[in-house]
Motif scaffolding. Structure first.
Motif, PDB file in Angstrom:
ATOM      1  N   VAL A   1       0.848  -1.197   0.000  1.00  0.00           N
ATOM      2  CA  VAL A   1       0.000   0.000   0.000  1.00  0.00           C
ATOM      3  C   VAL A   1       0.886   1.250   0.000  1.00  0.00           C
ATOM      4  O   VAL A   1       0.612   2.230  -0.716  1.00  0.00           O
ATOM      5  N   ALA A   2       1.956   1.221   0.797  1.00  0.00           N
ATOM      6  CA  ALA A   2       2.891   2.351   0.810  1.00  0.00           C
ATOM      7  C   ALA A   2       3.545   2.529  -0.556  1.00  0.00           C
ATOM      8  O   ALA A   2       3.708   3.663  -1.038  1.00  0.00           O
ATOM      9  N   TYR A   3       3.915   1.423  -1.199  1.00  0.00           N
ATOM     10  CA  TYR A   3       4.473   1.512  -2.547  1.00  0.00           C
ATOM     11  C   TYR A   3       3.436   2.061  -3.531  1.00  0.00           C
ATOM     12  O   TYR A   3       3.771   2.832  -4.436  1.00  0.00           O
ATOM     13  N   LEU A   4       2.173   1.659  -3.374  1.00  0.00           N
ATOM     14  CA  LEU A   4       1.111   2.174  -4.239  1.00  0.00           C
ATOM     15  C   LEU A   4       1.028   3.693  -4.146  1.00  0.00           C
ATOM     16  O   LEU A   4       0.954   4.399  -5.166  1.00  0.00           O
ATOM     17  N   VAL A   5       1.037   4.206  -2.922  1.00  0.00           N
ATOM     18  CA  VAL A   5       0.999   5.659  -2.731  1.00  0.00           C
ATOM     19  C   VAL A   5       2.239   6.301  -3.336  1.00  0.00           C
ATOM     20  O   VAL A   5       2.156   7.341  -4.004  1.00  0.00           O
ATOM     21  N   LEU A   6       3.391   5.691  -3.113  1.00  0.00           N
ATOM     22  CA  LEU A   6       4.646   6.221  -3.657  1.00  0.00           C
ATOM     23  C   LEU A   6       4.593   6.297  -5.177  1.00  0.00           C
ATOM     24  O   LEU A   6       4.932   7.324  -5.774  1.00  0.00           O
TER      25      LEU A   6
ATOM     26  N   LEU B   1      -2.221  -8.358 -15.124  1.00  0.00           N
ATOM     27  CA  LEU B   1      -1.969  -8.891 -13.788  1.00  0.00           C
ATOM     28  C   LEU B   1      -3.248  -9.378 -13.127  1.00  0.00           C
ATOM     29  O   LEU B   1      -3.188 -10.174 -12.184  1.00  0.00           O
ATOM     30  N   VAL B   2      -4.392  -8.920 -13.591  1.00  0.00           N
ATOM     31  CA  VAL B   2      -5.664  -9.452 -13.087  1.00  0.00           C
ATOM     32  C   VAL B   2      -5.756 -10.947 -13.391  1.00  0.00           C
ATOM     33  O   VAL B   2      -6.209 -11.742 -12.548  1.00  0.00           O
TER      34      VAL B   2
ATOM     35  N   TRP C   1      -3.148 -12.922 -13.819  1.00  0.00           N
ATOM     36  CA  TRP C   1      -2.173 -13.574 -12.944  1.00  0.00           C
ATOM     37  C   TRP C   1      -2.797 -13.861 -11.596  1.00  0.00           C
ATOM     38  O   TRP C   1      -2.679 -14.967 -11.051  1.00  0.00           O
ATOM     39  N   TRP C   2      -3.491 -12.865 -11.046  1.00  0.00           N
ATOM     40  CA  TRP C   2      -4.133 -13.003  -9.727  1.00  0.00           C
ATOM     41  C   TRP C   2      -5.186 -14.104  -9.749  1.00  0.00           C
ATOM     42  O   TRP C   2      -5.218 -14.969  -8.860  1.00  0.00           O
ATOM     43  N   ALA C   3      -6.039 -14.077 -10.770  1.00  0.00           N
ATOM     44  CA  ALA C   3      -7.105 -15.079 -10.863  1.00  0.00           C
ATOM     45  C   ALA C   3      -6.523 -16.480 -11.047  1.00  0.00           C
ATOM     46  O   ALA C   3      -6.982 -17.449 -10.407  1.00  0.00           O
ATOM     47  N   ALA C   4      -5.520 -16.618 -11.897  1.00  0.00           N
ATOM     48  CA  ALA C   4      -4.909 -17.927 -12.136  1.00  0.00           C
ATOM     49  C   ALA C   4      -4.251 -18.463 -10.872  1.00  0.00           C
ATOM     50  O   ALA C   4      -4.332 -19.670 -10.571  1.00  0.00           O
ATOM     51  N   LEU C   5      -3.604 -17.575 -10.122  1.00  0.00           N
ATOM     52  CA  LEU C   5      -2.946 -17.995  -8.883  1.00  0.00           C
ATOM     53  C   LEU C   5      -3.959 -18.560  -7.899  1.00  0.00           C
ATOM     54  O   LEU C   5      -3.719 -19.601  -7.266  1.00  0.00           O
ATOM     55  N   LEU C   6      -5.121 -17.917  -7.784  1.00  0.00           N
ATOM     56  CA  LEU C   6      -6.141 -18.383  -6.856  1.00  0.00           C
ATOM     57  C   LEU C   6      -6.779 -19.685  -7.333  1.00  0.00           C
ATOM     58  O   LEU C   6      -7.102 -20.559  -6.518  1.00  0.00           O
ATOM     59  N   VAL C   7      -6.955 -19.814  -8.638  1.00  0.00           N
ATOM     60  CA  VAL C   7      -7.545 -21.048  -9.170  1.00  0.00           C
ATOM     61  C   VAL C   7      -6.614 -22.235  -8.927  1.00  0.00           C
ATOM     62  O   VAL C   7      -7.047 -23.322  -8.509  1.00  0.00           O
ATOM     63  N   VAL C   8      -5.320 -22.032  -9.159  1.00  0.00           N
ATOM     64  CA  VAL C   8      -4.357 -23.135  -9.029  1.00  0.00           C
ATOM     65  C   VAL C   8      -4.093 -23.483  -7.565  1.00  0.00           C
ATOM     66  O   VAL C   8      -4.066 -24.662  -7.183  1.00  0.00           O
ATOM     67  N   LEU C   9      -3.899 -22.455  -6.723  1.00  0.00           N
ATOM     68  CA  LEU C   9      -3.526 -22.709  -5.333  1.00  0.00           C
ATOM     69  C   LEU C   9      -4.718 -22.748  -4.387  1.00  0.00           C
ATOM     70  O   LEU C   9      -4.573 -23.220  -3.245  1.00  0.00           O
ATOM     71  N   GLY C  10      -5.860 -22.247  -4.837  1.00  0.00           N
ATOM     72  CA  GLY C  10      -7.023 -22.169  -3.971  1.00  0.00           C
ATOM     73  C   GLY C  10      -7.372 -23.450  -3.246  1.00  0.00           C
ATOM     74  O   GLY C  10      -7.633 -23.436  -2.026  1.00  0.00           O
ATOM     75  N   PRO C  11      -7.368 -24.602  -3.921  1.00  0.00           N
ATOM     76  CA  PRO C  11      -7.736 -25.855  -3.230  1.00  0.00           C
ATOM     77  C   PRO C  11      -6.810 -26.219  -2.081  1.00  0.00           C
ATOM     78  O   PRO C  11      -7.179 -27.043  -1.229  1.00  0.00           O
TER      79      PRO C  11
ATOM     80  N   VAL D   1      -6.515 -11.333  -0.853  1.00  0.00           N
ATOM     81  CA  VAL D   1      -6.419  -9.878  -0.625  1.00  0.00           C
ATOM     82  C   VAL D   1      -4.990  -9.401  -0.861  1.00  0.00           C
ATOM     83  O   VAL D   1      -4.761  -8.387  -1.523  1.00  0.00           O
ATOM     84  N   TYR D   2      -4.034 -10.148  -0.321  1.00  0.00           N
ATOM     85  CA  TYR D   2      -2.639  -9.755  -0.517  1.00  0.00           C
ATOM     86  C   TYR D   2      -2.251  -9.784  -1.989  1.00  0.00           C
ATOM     87  O   TYR D   2      -1.591  -8.868  -2.497  1.00  0.00           O
ATOM     88  N   GLY D   3      -2.654 -10.832  -2.691  1.00  0.00           N
ATOM     89  CA  GLY D   3      -2.331 -10.936  -4.114  1.00  0.00           C
ATOM     90  C   GLY D   3      -2.918  -9.784  -4.911  1.00  0.00           C
ATOM     91  O   GLY D   3      -2.288  -9.275  -5.846  1.00  0.00           O
ATOM     92  N   PHE D   4      -4.138  -9.366  -4.552  1.00  0.00           N
ATOM     93  CA  PHE D   4      -4.780  -8.250  -5.251  1.00  0.00           C
ATOM     94  C   PHE D   4      -3.985  -6.961  -5.057  1.00  0.00           C
ATOM     95  O   PHE D   4      -3.748  -6.213  -6.018  1.00  0.00           O
ATOM     96  N   VAL D   5      -3.547  -6.696  -3.825  1.00  0.00           N
ATOM     97  CA  VAL D   5      -2.770  -5.480  -3.541  1.00  0.00           C
ATOM     98  C   VAL D   5      -1.389  -5.560  -4.180  1.00  0.00           C
ATOM     99  O   VAL D   5      -0.885  -4.575  -4.724  1.00  0.00           O
ATOM    100  N   LEU D   6      -0.766  -6.744  -4.141  1.00  0.00           N
ATOM    101  CA  LEU D   6       0.529  -6.938  -4.788  1.00  0.00           C
ATOM    102  C   LEU D   6       0.430  -6.667  -6.284  1.00  0.00           C
ATOM    103  O   LEU D   6       1.278  -5.970  -6.863  1.00  0.00           O
ATOM    104  N   GLY D   7      -0.615  -7.216  -6.924  1.00  0.00           N
ATOM    105  CA  GLY D   7      -0.807  -6.966  -8.346  1.00  0.00           C
ATOM    106  C   GLY D   7      -1.038  -5.493  -8.637  1.00  0.00           C
ATOM    107  O   GLY D   7      -0.541  -4.948  -9.629  1.00  0.00           O
ATOM    108  N   GLY D   8      -1.781  -4.813  -7.737  1.00  0.00           N
ATOM    109  CA  GLY D   8      -2.026  -3.383  -7.919  1.00  0.00           C
ATOM    110  C   GLY D   8      -0.761  -2.550  -7.827  1.00  0.00           C
ATOM    111  O   GLY D   8      -0.546  -1.638  -8.637  1.00  0.00           O
ATOM    112  N   SER D   9       0.102  -2.854  -6.853  1.00  0.00           N
ATOM    113  CA  SER D   9       1.348  -2.090  -6.720  1.00  0.00           C
ATOM    114  C   SER D   9       2.283  -2.365  -7.890  1.00  0.00           C
ATOM    115  O   SER D   9       2.992  -1.467  -8.355  1.00  0.00           O
TER     116      SER D   9
END
Length: 235
Positions: free
Chosen positions: A99-104, A121-122, A124-134, A145-153
């Motif tokens: 979040v700090a990097y996002l502001v920066l 990157l959207v 990437w985020w969706a694929a990561l959750l589909v593969v690792l979600g189970p 939530v973390y992946g979404f913020v990471l992708g945003g930054s």
């Protein structure tokens, strides 16, 4: 004043480069005591280098960059704590860092429009959750939530400079590899710990390097403008 701002204090990053190199070597040879000790020194060394190299410590750049590094440091320490509670706390610390990097990136460094390719990157985020979600269980929501913020930054880094964008991508690659290492059953990769930390060390280093380059360039422009003003009035 101009010459002082123009002289880069790159020697300030020598401790970070040294600690990072020692950490990677320790991981490669299995020296766990050294790798644990050096991991806790990485972000303090990088923060020190940034503050020394910046032309002005009292600035928004120093504030948001410093917060990102401090919470990254907390994340490094918390993720080393056994159990889900330490993992979630470490994930939360890194979320605040991003979040700090996002502001920066958006407030201080936005020099161009974020290219459309960054929005991939959207996927990437969706694929990561589909593969690792189970395999995530109760950690699905925190990781999502973390992946979404990471992708945003990371996407926001594309609106800054090339150096910062590359650093953001390396950070994202490191965290992606870490997620597979932690959650994918029987995940096997040569020197996976070293590869995770290599991406992390280079990613953080390039983001802060880009931060210092922008700050010093702005300092030089302001100094040149202030030096030109008296001459304009005396024409």
């Amino acid at each position: 004043m101009s010459s002082r701002l123009g002289t880069a204090r790159w020697w300030a990053f020598a401790p970070y480069a040294t600690v990072g190199s020692l950490h990677l070597v320790a991981l490669a040879i299995g020296a766990t005591t050294v790798s644990a000790a050096t991991k806790g020194l990485l972000m303090p060394a990088l923060l020190l280098g940034m503050l020394v190299a910046l032309p002005a410590v009292r600035s928004g750049i120093a504030l948001w960059g410093g917060l990102a590094l401090l919470f990254s440091w907390a994340g490094d320490l918390l993720l080393s704590t056994p159990g889900n509670s330490g993992f979630v706390a470490g994930l939360g610390a890194f979320l605040i860092a991003h979040v700090a990097y996002l502001v920066l990136f958006l407030r201080e460094f936005r020099v161009r429009r974020v290219p459309r390719v960054a929005f991939a990157l959207v996927f990437w985020w969706a694929a990561l959750l589909v593969v690792l979600g189970p395999y995530l269980g109760t950690l699905l929501l925190p990781v999502a939530v973390y992946g979404f913020v990471l992708g945003g930054s990371t996407a926001a880094a594309f609106g800054a400079t090339r150096t910062i964008a590359i650093g953001g991508l390396l950070f994202l690659a490191s965290d992606t590899l870490l997620a597979f290492k932690l959650f994918w059953p029987d995940f096997a990769l040569w020197q996976k710990d070293s590869l995770v930390m290599l991406g992390y060390i280079l990613g953080q280093g390039l983001i802060i390097l880009g931060t210092v380059l922008i700050a010093r360039r702005r300092g030089l422009i302001r100094t040149a403008a202030s030096d030109a003003t008296p001459r304009e009035f005396t024409r």
